[in-house]
Structure formats: structure tokens, C-alpha cells
Write a protein that holds these residues in place. Structure first.
Motif, mmCIF file in Angstrom:
data_model
loop_
_atom_site.group_PDB
_atom_site.id
_atom_site.type_symbol
_atom_site.label_atom_id
_atom_site.label_comp_id
_atom_site.label_asym_id
_atom_site.label_seq_id
_atom_site.Cartn_x
_atom_site.Cartn_y
_atom_site.Cartn_z
ATOM 1 N N GLU A 103 19.175 4.308 16.245
ATOM 2 C CA GLU A 103 17.919 4.082 15.513
ATOM 3 C C GLU A 103 18.067 2.859 14.607
ATOM 4 N N LEU A 104 19.238 2.751 13.993
ATOM 5 C CA LEU A 104 19.463 1.625 13.073
ATOM 6 C C LEU A 104 19.574 0.297 13.824
ATOM 7 N N CYS A 105 20.241 0.316 15.002
ATOM 8 C CA CYS A 105 20.300 -0.905 15.831
ATOM 9 C C CYS A 105 18.880 -1.389 16.136
ATOM 10 N N ASP A 106 18.028 -0.460 16.550
ATOM 11 C CA ASP A 106 16.645 -0.813 16.882
ATOM 12 C C ASP A 106 15.899 -1.316 15.652
ATOM 13 N N PHE A 107 16.228 -0.760 14.508
ATOM 14 C CA PHE A 107 15.575 -1.133 13.251
ATOM 15 C C PHE A 107 15.985 -2.550 12.833
ATOM 16 N N VAL A 108 17.283 -2.849 12.947
ATOM 17 C CA VAL A 108 17.806 -4.175 12.584
ATOM 18 C C VAL A 108 17.319 -5.233 13.575
ATOM 19 N N PHE B 280 19.567 -9.388 0.731
ATOM 20 C CA PHE B 280 18.713 -8.201 0.612
ATOM 21 C C PHE B 280 18.835 -7.390 1.906
ATOM 22 N N PHE B 281 18.331 -6.151 1.873
ATOM 23 C CA PHE B 281 18.434 -5.257 3.031
ATOM 24 C C PHE B 281 17.057 -4.779 3.466
ATOM 25 N N ASN B 282 16.954 -4.500 4.730
ATOM 26 C CA ASN B 282 15.701 -4.140 5.359
ATOM 27 C C ASN B 282 15.490 -2.614 5.360
ATOM 28 N N PRO B 283 14.370 -2.083 4.894
ATOM 29 C CA PRO B 283 13.201 -2.753 4.316
ATOM 30 C C PRO B 283 13.412 -3.078 2.831
ATOM 31 N N VAL B 284 13.168 -4.344 2.498
ATOM 32 C CA VAL B 284 13.479 -4.842 1.149
ATOM 33 C C VAL B 284 12.858 -3.987 0.028
ATOM 34 N N PRO B 285 11.592 -3.584 0.153
ATOM 35 C CA PRO B 285 11.009 -2.820 -0.952
ATOM 36 C C PRO B 285 11.675 -1.449 -1.142
ATOM 37 N N GLN B 286 12.370 -0.967 -0.132
ATOM 38 C CA GLN B 286 12.984 0.367 -0.199
ATOM 39 C C GLN B 286 14.461 0.332 -0.550
ATOM 40 N N THR C 255 21.130 -15.194 4.283
ATOM 41 C CA THR C 255 21.780 -15.069 5.593
ATOM 42 C C THR C 255 22.556 -13.764 5.747
ATOM 43 N N SER C 256 22.536 -13.228 6.977
ATOM 44 C CA SER C 256 23.281 -11.997 7.272
ATOM 45 C C SER C 256 24.711 -12.291 7.656
ATOM 46 N N SER C 257 24.941 -13.441 8.258
ATOM 47 C CA SER C 257 26.240 -13.615 8.905
ATOM 48 C C SER C 257 26.832 -15.019 8.807
ATOM 49 N N LEU D 211 31.164 -3.812 7.404
ATOM 50 C CA LEU D 211 31.488 -2.426 7.759
ATOM 51 C C LEU D 211 30.480 -1.848 8.747
ATOM 52 N N LEU D 212 29.204 -2.218 8.574
ATOM 53 C CA LEU D 212 28.130 -1.622 9.369
ATOM 54 C C LEU D 212 28.138 -2.122 10.820
ATOM 55 N N VAL D 213 28.350 -3.424 11.005
ATOM 56 C CA VAL D 213 28.232 -4.005 12.354
ATOM 57 C C VAL D 213 29.322 -3.453 13.292
ATOM 58 N N PRO E 141 20.795 8.123 6.922
ATOM 59 C CA PRO E 141 19.343 8.326 7.053
ATOM 60 C C PRO E 141 18.831 8.058 8.466
ATOM 61 N N MET E 142 19.501 7.155 9.173
ATOM 62 C CA MET E 142 19.148 6.893 10.582
ATOM 63 C C MET E 142 20.447 6.962 11.388
ATOM 64 N N GLY E 143 20.349 7.415 12.640
ATOM 65 C CA GLY E 143 21.512 7.351 13.519
ATOM 66 C C GLY E 143 21.774 5.896 13.891
ATOM 67 N N LYS F 62 0.843 -1.202 0.000
ATOM 68 C CA LYS F 62 0.000 0.000 0.000
ATOM 69 C C LYS F 62 0.879 1.253 0.000
ATOM 70 N N ARG F 63 1.915 1.205 0.816
ATOM 71 C CA ARG F 63 2.868 2.321 0.895
ATOM 72 C C ARG F 63 3.543 2.573 -0.429
ATOM 73 N N VAL F 64 4.039 1.475 -1.039
ATOM 74 C CA VAL F 64 4.754 1.585 -2.313
ATOM 75 C C VAL F 64 3.813 2.136 -3.381
ATOM 76 N N ALA F 65 2.570 1.611 -3.418
ATOM 77 C CA ALA F 65 1.597 2.038 -4.430
ATOM 78 C C ALA F 65 1.297 3.522 -4.276
ATOM 79 N N LYS F 66 1.147 3.969 -3.021
ATOM 80 C CA LYS F 66 0.867 5.390 -2.763
ATOM 81 C C LYS F 66 2.026 6.264 -3.203
ATOM 82 N N LYS F 67 3.264 5.781 -2.904
ATOM 83 C CA LYS F 67 4.454 6.558 -3.280
ATOM 84 C C LYS F 67 4.588 6.665 -4.795
ATOM 85 N N GLN F 68 4.322 5.532 -5.477
ATOM 86 C CA GLN F 68 4.508 5.498 -6.936
ATOM 87 C C GLN F 68 3.420 6.229 -7.693
HETATM 88 N N1 CAA Z 1 8.088 -1.483 3.305
HETATM 89 C C1 CAA Z 1 8.364 -1.663 4.601
HETATM 90 N N2 CAA Z 1 8.753 -0.677 5.427
HETATM 91 C C2 CAA Z 1 8.906 0.550 4.916
HETATM 92 C C3 CAA Z 1 8.639 0.817 3.553
HETATM 93 C C4 CAA Z 1 8.215 -0.253 2.748
HETATM 94 N N3 CAA Z 1 7.900 -0.112 1.462
HETATM 95 N N4 CAA Z 1 8.890 2.118 3.331
HETATM 96 C C5 CAA Z 1 9.269 2.664 4.492
HETATM 97 N N5 CAA Z 1 9.296 1.720 5.471
HETATM 98 C C6 CAA Z 1 9.472 1.969 6.905
HETATM 99 C C7 CAA Z 1 10.567 2.555 7.715
HETATM 100 O O1 CAA Z 1 11.279 1.680 8.435
HETATM 101 C C8 CAA Z 1 9.822 3.507 8.696
HETATM 102 O O2 CAA Z 1 8.887 2.960 9.616
HETATM 103 P P1 CAA Z 1 7.557 3.705 10.269
HETATM 104 O O3 CAA Z 1 7.070 4.862 9.439
HETATM 105 O O4 CAA Z 1 6.527 2.621 10.291
HETATM 106 O O5 CAA Z 1 7.965 4.162 11.641
HETATM 107 C C9 CAA Z 1 9.073 4.185 7.752
HETATM 108 O O6 CAA Z 1 8.624 3.086 6.960
HETATM 109 C C10 CAA Z 1 9.809 5.330 7.179
HETATM 110 O O7 CAA Z 1 9.317 5.476 5.972
HETATM 111 P P2 CAA Z 1 9.413 6.857 5.232
HETATM 112 O O8 CAA Z 1 8.742 6.662 3.934
HETATM 113 O O9 CAA Z 1 8.928 7.955 6.131
HETATM 114 O O10 CAA Z 1 10.982 7.071 5.148
HETATM 115 P P3 CAA Z 1 11.935 7.005 3.935
HETATM 116 O O11 CAA Z 1 11.331 6.253 2.812
HETATM 117 O O12 CAA Z 1 12.429 8.354 3.706
HETATM 118 O O13 CAA Z 1 13.191 6.129 4.519
HETATM 119 C C11 CAA Z 1 14.364 4.150 5.064
HETATM 120 C C12 CAA Z 1 13.040 4.934 5.180
HETATM 121 C C13 CAA Z 1 14.606 3.770 3.609
HETATM 122 C C14 CAA Z 1 14.199 2.916 5.922
HETATM 123 C C15 CAA Z 1 15.583 5.039 5.551
HETATM 124 O O14 CAA Z 1 15.344 5.526 6.834
HETATM 125 C C16 CAA Z 1 16.877 4.252 5.560
HETATM 126 O O15 CAA Z 1 17.510 4.058 4.549
HETATM 127 N N6 CAA Z 1 17.308 3.782 6.768
HETATM 128 C C17 CAA Z 1 18.481 2.918 6.892
HETATM 129 C C18 CAA Z 1 18.086 1.493 6.608
HETATM 130 C C19 CAA Z 1 19.253 0.561 6.555
HETATM 131 O O16 CAA Z 1 20.409 0.930 6.738
HETATM 132 N N7 CAA Z 1 18.949 -0.711 6.285
HETATM 133 C C20 CAA Z 1 19.922 -1.744 6.266
HETATM 134 C C21 CAA Z 1 19.962 -2.426 7.584
HETATM 135 S S1 CAA Z 1 21.200 -3.682 7.612
HETATM 136 C C22 CAA Z 1 20.469 -4.987 6.861
HETATM 137 O O17 CAA Z 1 19.340 -5.022 6.460
HETATM 138 C C23 CAA Z 1 21.349 -6.164 6.658
HETATM 139 C C24 CAA Z 1 21.376 -7.217 7.682
HETATM 140 O O18 CAA Z 1 21.771 -8.320 7.290
HETATM 141 C C25 CAA Z 1 21.018 -7.001 9.103
#
Ligand code: CAA
Ligand code: NAD
Length: 303
Positions: free
Chosen positions: A248-253, A159-165, A136-138, A210-212, A243-245, A63-69
């Protein structure tokens, strides 16, 4: 970017059917992107509850992707959503889930034995030419591949999280991965309009290697009392263009994921132990179940 391609799948690609094992955060994302770009996808997980959760992840993200596109075009948004779902099947039978696959992407739990068991089973039932890939990540790709008789058709597809982005996908070639396998995977990633990079089978590949250590040093910097968490996050966003500190990124991962990566690498001994030294704050948070965004609290709080 994520422009939508309505063309049929009958083209020159060797891969038309993809089966994705694991419908969690990463698996669901991979299913979504593959289906969005015209692959026929089977999403496989252990039970219907997990499949339903995976479907919810896809639904929200799509839904998010469709809205953005297609900002103000509701019909185009709906068309993209319907088209994507029309390419997705699900299965809770792991053998049946593999039958049609030209490519199997595994995104199940980060455990070597569990991954080996799955691939050993799939090796017996998948098409002889099907390519196997792990997200696998590791873990070492070559160790996972050992469970199969098709090490030439085995690679990492990270792939990297969030995959669609996230635009990047790392393709990991072991010493056994054939050129043909690499080429086919490269084509698949290009068709998904993502950017492939290639890396040898080394701990963390490129990004996590590099990231860890960077994330761990951020935690230790705060542990040493040199700056606050909030200021480190602000500093890296405004001073280094992240894009994230790091917190924030630790919590995200996920803090459990981060901990399991560094614990694994320390045990493995292949990279400098100082880079992945343990952290009391991290260990304590994981111990108390504060795993980041997914549990509502990690370094930061999420309500
Ligand atoms: N699908 C799922 N989640 C999505 C999404 C999508 N299509 N689009 C955005 N998100 C998530 C975000 O995490 C965040 O969550 P909430 O709004 O629910 O709080 C939000 O949606 C932010 O979306 P925005 O559209 O406002 O933000 P944005 O598009 O400008 O940027 C981002 C979002 C791309 C995640 C950006 O913040 C970013 O690049 N962050 C760093 C991410 C990163 O470094 N990822 C790699 C992690 S390491 C890894 O994945 C490898 C491993 O093996 C552990
Ligand atoms: P997750 O826990 O969200 O999902 C894993 C899913 O796999 C669960 O739904 C589980 O039921 C399912 N599963 C377990 N065993 C299975 C089996 N035998 N057959 C089918 N399904 C099975 O995990 P995730 O975060 O999506 O991670 C999956 C993989 O991707 C891991 O290897 C992880 O290291 C890697 N990865 C994670 C991230 C991340 O940021 N979370 C990023 C890149 C790579």
C-alpha cells in the motif's frame, strides 16, 4: 494537533515570505501548511495548468484538514480555509517568484541537473540572505547546493507525503550549511507545528534510508513466493503497527519514484547494493505505466 494560529506574521521569525517551487503533490502540500501557519507563500510552477492543479490539491486537502479540526463548526472551517488562501500567491515567472522570499523551498522533479539549473538561476535574483532548501528524496544536497554561491545558506528540508498529515521534517545539514541557517529552518518547522530532526547529507537521510530497503525486501519476499502481497500488508499493519502495509505504501509513494530512488542509489554506489537490488515485478509495473495510486493501479487497484 494542526491547531490554527491566527496571529500575524510580524514576529521574531527571520522568515516571513516563503517561495515554493513546484506545485505538485509535495509542493502543494508545503504551500498549504506554510500558509496555514501564517507564512506568506508564493507557489511557483512552469505554467498555469500546473498551478491550477496545485490549487486543486490544496483545496481538497484543506477542506479535509478544516473538517478534521473543526468538526461541527462550519464557520471555523471556512475561516481556516479563507485565512490559508489569503496567505497564498502564485507565479509562473520563476525570477519574479523569488523576489520576496526569505526562504525558497524547491519541490520540483527529482533530477539533479534540473534542480541545479533552477537554483543557479535563483541564486542570482533572490535576496542575498535568502535561505535555499531542497525537498529532494534521494539526491545529495551538497551536489544541488554547488550550483549556488550560498552553500552556507543551503540545506535539505525533507517533508513527507501527505505533507499536511505527516508531522516529521528532516533538516539536512551539509558540511557547508551554517548553524544560523539550521536554526532558522528549525524555527520555521516549529512554527508549522511539525517535528524537525537533523541528519547529515547521506543517501536517503533517515527515513528513506530505512524505509526504501524495507519496501524493496517486501517486494522480493513476495517475488520469492514466500507470502502473498495481501498477507505481507496485513502482517506489517497488524504485527508491526504500520498505518499502511508495504505494498500500500509503495503505491502511495509511487512506483516510478521508488524505482528511480533505488536505481539512483545503485548507480551511486554509496550504500550496500543488496539493500536496493532491482526487482522484476517493480520494473515491469513501472514499464507498463502502473505507478500506484496516481495511475489507478500499482500493486493494488484503485478505482
Ligand atoms: N492531505 C492530503 N491527503 C490526505 C490528507 C490531507 N490532509 N489526509 C489524509 N490524506 C489521504 C490518504 O492518503 C488517504 O487517501 P484517500 O482517502 O483519498 O484514499 C486518505 O487521505 C486517508 O485519510 P484518512 O483520514 O482516512 O486516514 P488517516 O488520517 O488515518 O491516515 C495517513 C492517513 C496519515 C496517510 C496514514 O495512512 C499514514 O501515515 N500512512 C503512511 C504514510 C507514509 O509513510 N508516508 C511517508 C511516505 S515516504 C515519503 O514521503 C518520503 C519520500 O521521500 C518518498
Ligand atoms: P510532482 O511531479 O508531483 O511535482 C513536481 C512539480 O514541479 C510539477 O508540477 C512540475 O511542473 C514542477 N516543476 C518542474 N520543473 C520546475 C521548475 N523548473 N520550476 C518550477 N516548477 C517546476 O513531484 P512531487 O512528488 O511533488 O516531488 C517533488 C520533489 O519532492 C521531488 O524532489 C521528490 O523526490 C520529493 N519528494 C517526493 C515525495 C513523494 O512521496 N512523492 C516525498 C518526499 C519528497
Amino acid at each position: 494537533l494542526l491547531s490554527h494560529n491566527f496571529s500575524s506574521t510580524s514576529n521574531n521569525y527571520a522568515v516571513q515570505n516563503i517561495s515554493v517551487y513546484g506545485s505538485g503533490l509535495m509542493g502543494a502540500g508545503i504551500v498549504q501548511v506554510a500558509a496555514q501557519y501564517g507564512f506568506k507563500v508564493t507557489m511557483v510552477d512552469l505554467n498555469q495548468e500546473f498551478i491550477d492543479r496545485g490549487k486543486e490539491i490544496i483545496n481538497a486537502s484543506l477542506k479535509r484538514v478544516a473538517k478534521k479540526q473543526h468538526k461541527d463548526d462550519k464557520a471555523a472551517q471556512n475561516a481556516l480555509i479563507e485565512y490559508t488562501w489569503s496567505n497564498i500567491e502564485t507565479d509562473i515567472d520563476s525570477v519574479r517568484g523569488a523576489e520576496k522570499a526569505d526562504l525558497i523551498v524547491e519541490a520540483i522533479v527529482e533530477n539533479l541537473q534540473t534542480k541545479q539549473n533552477l537554483f543557479q538561476q535563483l541564486d542570482k535574483v533572490a535576496k542575498p540572505n535568502a535561505i535555499f532548501a531542497s525537498n529532494t528524496s534521494s539526491l545529495p544536497i551538497s551536489e544541488i547546493a554547488k550550483a549556488t554561491q550560498r552553500q552556507d545558506k543551503f540545506a535539505g528540508l525533507h517533508f513527507f507525503n501527505p505533507v499536511p498529515q505527516m508531522k516529521l521534517v528532516e533538516i539536512i545539514k551539509t558540511s557547508q550549511t551554517s548553524k544560523e541557517t539550521y536554526k532558522i529552518l528549525n524555527d520555521v518547522i516549529m512554527k508549522m507545528e511539525k517535528a524537525p530532526v537533523i541528519c547529515k547529507d547521506t543517501p536517503g537521510f533517515i527515513v528513506n534510508r530505512l524505509l526504501v530497503p524495507y519496501l524493496m525486501e517486501s517486494i522480493r519476499l513476495v517475488e520469492r513466493g514466500e507470502a502473498s502481497m495481501k498477507d505481507v500488508d496485513t502482517a506489517m499493519k497488524l504485527g508491526a503497527g504500520m498505518p499502511m502495509g508495504p505494498f500500500e505504501l509503495c503505491d502511495f509513494v509511487g512506483l516510478d519514484t521508488l524505482k528511480s530512488i533505488v536505481d539512483g542509489w545503485r548507480k551511486d554506489g554509496k550504500i550496500d547494493a543488496n539493500l536496493v537490488a532491482t526487482s522484476k515485478i517493480l520494473d515491469d509495473l513501472v514499464e507498463s505505466g502502473h505507478l500506484g495510486r496516481k495511475s489507478g493501479k500499482g500493486f493494488h487497484k484503485y478505482v
